[in-house]
Enzyme design. Structure first.
Site, mmCIF file in Angstrom:
data_model
loop_
_atom_site.group_PDB
_atom_site.id
_atom_site.type_symbol
_atom_site.label_atom_id
_atom_site.label_comp_id
_atom_site.label_asym_id
_atom_site.label_seq_id
_atom_site.Cartn_x
_atom_site.Cartn_y
_atom_site.Cartn_z
ATOM 1 C CE LYS A 21 -3.757 -2.547 2.151
ATOM 2 N NZ LYS A 21 -4.305 -2.837 3.680
ATOM 3 C CD GLN A 66 -3.098 -4.965 6.473
ATOM 4 O OE1 GLN A 66 -2.928 -3.962 5.809
ATOM 5 N NE2 GLN A 66 -3.792 -5.938 6.089
ATOM 6 C CG ASP A 109 -10.396 -0.513 4.996
ATOM 7 O OD1 ASP A 109 -9.889 -0.508 3.696
ATOM 8 O OD2 ASP A 109 -9.640 -0.831 5.996
#
Lengths: 375, 375
Positions: A135, A179, A202
């Site tokens: 990422k 995460q 997200d």
């Protein structure tokens, strides 16, 4: 014989990646692949397709895992040329990254703002570290600033939440992701709910999911992987309105939001899951299939309606002594069989997988644009 | 020829009514009808049923309204005795009200707390006034304290929100509902979002809907009408897990949350809506049908799988010169035809309709129990 695992695109870790509001980032003329980039040619789906080698089989998904993987061994597959259009997720993801890069530069030039993405990693799982590094690299490549916090495995929930709150109030951060998976002593829900709804790139916050489910409401962000699935359908010209769609799997991060997105796009949606008694029969009615169940080669050629568009979210490993690593990656769909029946299909790897990080970048850009009212 | 209207159970106003957390109010032994109250006998569904008089018909729902209502005129119906078990919503609603009354009294005796429900009515619509009066009367009958605020049609959004905030912080109020529809100069979303999530007994807040959609999360409240549908299925012993369910209609207040509830109960769910091309074919696959679309007699006998359980949420008027008022009430399902094919069916009126207020009372009780940690 065969082992199945959750991978970057079907796991929590994975789907911690990408959506963007297409309307903002991709105005209509740009929905199709860039003409200059040897675009995949949208082909009308639901038209004549070669007759399918139907394998009569009706059993519940629960009993399917190993048998499905085993029977799809490449040695048993007839070497016909695939009939289906290949939906090239790698190419589309590259296009989206390039679009994001151009927009980030335009925003920086115009108002001096650079989108920022903060990633919080707790513990030292190798796979999570890899995802976070990917990422970070992806951010750098398109000019998005990345922020990273690494916390020890034994840190407290409060410490994680404290870092989230710092990022919530940091105006240079426009997206925050934690995460997953988190250490078992932490409550995922408490931690994810601490992320400001305006920075939840997200799209996992229940408020976002609720707004996704409701007519007349729009979420701030759509979860990355299902949004990537929709983007592939759009960019390959697959008509959704009025079509039958089946989503296989109902996870919070892929299946459920994918079903809500298809529903919002006016498909007639059915969700197939582990308690479904006749998944093959139901799937065979679908013009569009999104498979996100994490079972190698579950969806056989006999499950596919001729001409259907197949989006395979699964990334599973099956043993393969011929490969240097001793395994290969396969999707939830038996590609060799399905590609002879479907009208269009994503490969694994190179289908949905690359879309997730691309859409995370898009969501981060979208967030920065919204916060700074930049059109 | 025929007119269709939204009624108390299918309109915004209507579905502003009832859910309760069944686990809290109805511990398992009480899920079935009270033995003492001449209970409807659960009958195994999905068993032998009389052959259905299939009427081949496949057209989109959009074209259906008037024709459906017209062709279901009672004069054209053969006068066979219905085969289906009648799901008596009036009886179940009475049982639930009695259960609430007993629990309210127990709570008052034990901790001195009386559940309170606040209703805000803006303007002077006759139908809304009737609904509010009915809710007030229902509260009084079970010992729930009701609070009412009537505001003029031309009051401001801020005034409504100010009243909501007062109720949010009033410890004697455990449920708040704003009677819909609101005057056109107001933004429903702004107003409904002002209701504290802990007192949103309507369950319409996006956060509630999101938690309803997600696995591993539970909403504070479930919207009243769909919760009432589920309660009817449970109390009549209709098995849901692994069954095919079709929800016709996808409104935020009935269809969509009903689909999420069925999904949470492990049915395989399909949502049929105005863009669905073959609603009859899809509906005929369903073991459970929830019809909530507001089109009189849309669902004909030919749409029904023999033995299926049919929950008809619609309350529509069709012209009927033989009636004193010149019209009669019918559901979205053609009862005369469907009751010959289905295994169980709700009548209209007397099916889902009475459940809505009963579930509102339950939600209010549930809220008071949760706030005061009363088991």
């Amino acid at each position: 014989m065969a082992s199945s695992m959750l991978s970057d695109c079907s796991s929590c870790a994975a789907s911690r990646l990408l959506p963007l509001r297409r309307a903002a980032l991709h105005p209509p003329p740009r929905f199709r692949p860039f003409p200059a980039a040897a675009p995949p040619q949208p082909r009308p789906l639901f038209v004549a397709a070669p007759p399918l080698p139907l394998l009569p089989r009706t059993r519940s998904m629960a009993s399917f895992s190993a048998a499905a993987a085993a029977s799809a061994d490449p040695a048993t597959v007839v070497a016909d040329a695939p009939a289906a259009k290949i939906i090239n997720g790698k190419l589309v993801a590259e296009q989206i990254r390039e679009e994001v890069r151009v927009e980030v530069a335009r925003m920086k030039d115009a108002i001096g703002v650079v989108p920022g993405l903060a990633v919080i990693l707790v513990g030292s799982r190798r796979d999570s570290q890899t995802y976070v590094r990917n990422k970070k690299n992806a951010c750098e490549a398109v000019g998005v600033k990345s922020y990273e916090v690494n916390l020890p495995e034994d840190c407290s929930e409060d410490e994680v939440i404290k870092h989230i709150e710092t990022f919530n109030s940091d105006p240079s951060v426009h997206g925050i992701l934690v995460q997953l998976p988190l250490p078992s002593h932490m409550n995922d829900e408490n931690i994810l709910n601490a992320v400001s709804i305006e920075k939840d790139v997200d799209g996992f916050h229940p408020l976002n999911i609720g707004r996704l489910a409701m007519q007349g409401r729009d979420p701030f962000f759509v979860p990355c992987t299902p949004k990537g699935c929709m983007e592939l359908l759009h960019r390959y010209g697959v008509e959704i309105k009025g079509k039958r769609a089946v989503v296989i799997g109902r996870s919070n991060i892929v299946g459920m939001p994918a079903a809500l997105l298809l529903q919002k796009a006016n498909a007639t949606v059915s969700i197939v899951h582990s308690k479904t008694k006749n998944p093959e029969e139901i799937t065979r009615q679908a013009d569009i299939v999104i498979a996100a169940v994490g079972v190698a080669n579950l969806v056989r050629g006999s499950w596919i309606k001729p001409g259907a568009a197949i989006i395979d979210v699964g990334i599973n490993t099956v043993d393969d002594p011929a490969r240097p690593r001793g395994y290969r990656l396969v999707g939830d769909v038996c590609y060799e069989e399905a590609s002879k029946v479907a009208g269009a299909i994503t490969p694994v790897p190179g289908g949905v997988g690359p879309m997730t990080i691309a859409m995370l970048l898009s969501n981060t850009l979208e967030s920065a644009k919204r916060i700074h009212k930049f059109e």
